[in-house]
Design an enzyme around this catalytic site. Structure first.
Site, short mmCIF file in Angstrom:
data_model
loop_
_atom_site.label_atom_id
_atom_site.label_comp_id
_atom_site.label_asym_id
_atom_site.label_seq_id
_atom_site.Cartn_x
_atom_site.Cartn_y
_atom_site.Cartn_z
N TYR A 148 0.80 -1.23 0.00
CA TYR A 148 0.00 0.00 0.00
C TYR A 148 0.83 1.27 0.00
O TYR A 148 0.30 2.36 -0.20
CB TYR A 148 -0.92 0.03 1.23
N ARG A 207 7.75 2.10 2.78
CA ARG A 207 7.95 2.31 4.21
C ARG A 207 9.25 1.66 4.67
O ARG A 207 9.55 0.54 4.26
CB ARG A 207 6.78 1.70 4.98
N SER A 261 2.87 6.84 9.69
CA SER A 261 1.57 6.43 10.22
C SER A 261 1.69 6.02 11.69
O SER A 261 2.05 6.82 12.53
CB SER A 261 0.99 5.31 9.36
N HIS A 262 1.41 4.75 12.00
CA HIS A 262 1.44 4.30 13.41
C HIS A 262 2.69 3.49 13.71
O HIS A 262 2.79 2.88 14.77
CB HIS A 262 0.19 3.46 13.71
N LYS A 283 2.88 7.70 1.22
CA LYS A 283 1.57 7.31 0.70
C LYS A 283 1.34 8.13 -0.57
O LYS A 283 1.42 9.37 -0.52
CB LYS A 283 0.47 7.56 1.73
N ASP A 312 -4.69 8.13 14.74
CA ASP A 312 -3.34 7.58 14.55
C ASP A 312 -2.39 8.71 14.17
O ASP A 312 -2.78 9.89 14.12
CB ASP A 312 -3.35 6.45 13.52
N ASP A 369 -1.03 9.90 11.48
CA ASP A 369 -1.24 10.80 10.34
C ASP A 369 -2.71 11.14 10.13
O ASP A 369 -3.07 11.75 9.12
CB ASP A 369 -0.60 10.23 9.07
N ASP A 378 -5.51 9.41 9.49
CA ASP A 378 -6.45 8.78 8.55
C ASP A 378 -7.19 7.61 9.21
O ASP A 378 -8.00 6.95 8.57
CB ASP A 378 -5.76 8.35 7.25
N ARG A 379 -6.93 7.37 10.52
CA ARG A 379 -7.67 6.34 11.27
C ARG A 379 -8.20 6.91 12.56
O ARG A 379 -7.54 7.72 13.20
CB ARG A 379 -6.77 5.13 11.57
N GLU A 411 -12.84 -0.10 7.34
CA GLU A 411 -12.01 -1.16 7.90
C GLU A 411 -12.25 -1.18 9.41
O GLU A 411 -12.46 -0.12 10.02
CB GLU A 411 -10.52 -0.90 7.64
N HIS A 462 -10.05 2.96 9.48
CA HIS A 462 -10.03 3.68 8.19
C HIS A 462 -11.49 3.79 7.74
O HIS A 462 -12.15 2.77 7.50
CB HIS A 462 -9.27 2.88 7.14
N SER A 509 -1.00 -11.16 5.70
CA SER A 509 -0.79 -9.71 5.73
C SER A 509 0.00 -9.28 4.50
O SER A 509 0.94 -9.96 4.09
CB SER A 509 0.00 -9.33 6.99
#
Length: 458
Positions: A9, A12, A106-107, A116, A243, A245, A247-248, A320, A324, A423
């Protein structure tokens, strides 16, 4: 250079060890080339970054690569990821970007960072990222410094949009608690709340890439201890946590923590004939409830997958379990925890009783995600072997009603289901189990884990 930084996705890795100057410049260069292929008239890529200490350095390196490819950088500075996505739909006084890069870990732990990517309003992911990685890893050239960019104010455009969109809210009699976790939600949240006359308290507002108070991951119950303590005082009606950034989201009442699939039910009730996409980890309660008045579609886990599926199906919403939430109804179809906050506040303003509505749903027992460590090389083969084994299950296996293979294996039993999927971002299998009782969920967990162990032992 390590190929492992190129993920399903996003891109990273650990700053300097994996995301070093050379590779970051090349990421900028080859991304810009990719955008030119997709949009031959492209001129600009917008770049923003999160609170990580090394994000500004990565921005400079990335900018050098983009400039080398002949495009210009629109620099939005420190912003939440949703404000970065928002730039793709915004005209900055005649400047319009054809893609954006959000620099964010992110997290992940503080030493990590990443990118991203949105090109031509679509997520850039999967095989496109892997192909980009192969191209970069085969290039031995060196890109010189060129950090020239054009400053844009995506942050204030985003704030104005949210304020205008929710100016009708009348919440003077309520008070809310927000936990920014020292991530980037704190860059925009206070001004929006003040302008909408909302009463609030903010925890850990100051962006700090060391994350001194707790890890910014609202799907981890341990990170919610501070906000739960505040809710227990009786001073606040609801709590919201983000989180790193933004987005969650986690949304909590003093009694409950409402996961993304439950929120999907609540939001969909206020959308006419809703089409809602859920990932394979979502509760059967979500699918059954939404199908009683709309259409629920089960699809693959992953924010990029869901954004693409929203476009393809013209769905109104996607979710999700991890928080998300994607609104295509009245919004742009990307995951935005801050926008979701104000849609939730809108429901509260309309008198929606979150606790009562939750208690009216069929009550099931769901396990959290249970991860099994495997290897990168074997994880997908194990899933194929499990599929094969389930065509002729052991004699003592519970009755199987259906097997869904949209993303791993979701086995539907008479009183619940079990999921085993690989995953896309780690060398792990992700499992989750749900049933009418805790005992049945444990039975489904045991039989699937035992079958996995048999396969692994062969």
């Amino acid at each position: 250079m390590s190929a492992s930084i190129f993920r399903e996705y996003d891109i990273r890795g650990i700053f300097e060890k994996e995301l070093n100057e050379n590779i970051t410049k090349k990421i900028g260069f080859y991304l810009a080339k990719e955008l030119i292929k997709k949009v031959p008239t492209a001129k600009y890529i917008a770049v923003g970054y999160d609170a990580r200490l090394h994000s500004p350095t990565l921005k400079n390196w990335l900018t050098s690569g983009i400039n080398k490819a002949g495009l210009k950088v629109l620099d939005m500075g420190l912003v939440p990821t949703p404000a970065n996505y928002f730039a793709n739909f915004t005209d900055f006084d005649g400047l319009k970007c054809d893609g954006s890069v959000m620099i964010t870990g992110s997290h992940n732990p503080p030493e990590y960072n990443g990118f991203k990517i949105t090109l031509n309003k679509n997520p850039f992911f999967g095989e496109e990222i892997y192909a980009l990685g192969r191209e970069i890893l085969s290039d031995n050239s060196v890109i010189e410094d060129n950090e020239v960019s054009i400053t844009i104010d995506s942050k204030n455009r985003y704030i104005d949009y949210i304020v205008n969109h929710f100016s009708h809210l009348k919440l003077e009699n309520k008070k809310f608690i927000f936990d920014c976790g020292n991530g980037v939600a704190g860059v925009v949240l206070r001004e929006i709340l003040d302008r909408l006359n909302i009463k609030y308290k903010i925890l850990f507002e100051e962006p700090d890439g060391n994350f001194p108070n707790h890890h910014p991951d609202p799907s981890d119950e341990h990170t919610l201890e501070d906000i739960k303590r505040e809710l227990a005082t009786g001073e606040f009606d609801f709590g919201f946590a983000y989180d790193g950034d933004a987005d969650r989201i986690a949304l909590l009442s003093p009694k409950y923590n409402f996961k993304g699939d439950i929120l999907a039910i609540f939001f969909s009730k206020f959308i006419k004939n809703p089409t809602v996409i859920g990932e394979v980890k979502c509760s059967q309660v979500m699918y059954d409830t939404i199908n009683s008045y709309g259409k629920a579609i089960m699809y693959k886990t992953g924010h990029s997958n869901l954004k693409v599926k929203i476009k393809e199906t013209k769905a109104d919403f996607a979710a999700e379990v991890s928080g998300h939430l994607f609104f295509n109804d009245r919004y742009f179809g990307y995951d935005d925890a801050l926008y979701a906050t104000f849609r939730a506040l809108e429901l509260i303003d309309n008198g929606f009783d979150f606790d009562k509505e939750y208690e009216a749903l069929p009550q099931v027992y769901s396990t959290p995600e249970i991860n099994i460590t495997v290897t990168e090389e074997t994880k997908f083969k194990i899933i194929e072997d499990l599929k094969e084994a389930l065509t002729n299950p052991p004699a003592d296996f519970p009755k199987i009603k259906e097997i869904i293979t949209v993303d791993g294996i979701r086995v539907i039993f008479e009183n619940g289901w079990g999921l085993v999927r690989a995953s896309n971002t780690t060398p792990k299998l992700v499992t989750r189990f749900e049933a009418d009782t805790k005992e049945n969920a444990k039975i489904y967990e045991n039989v699937l884990i035992n079958l996995f162990n048999e396969i692994k032992g062969k």
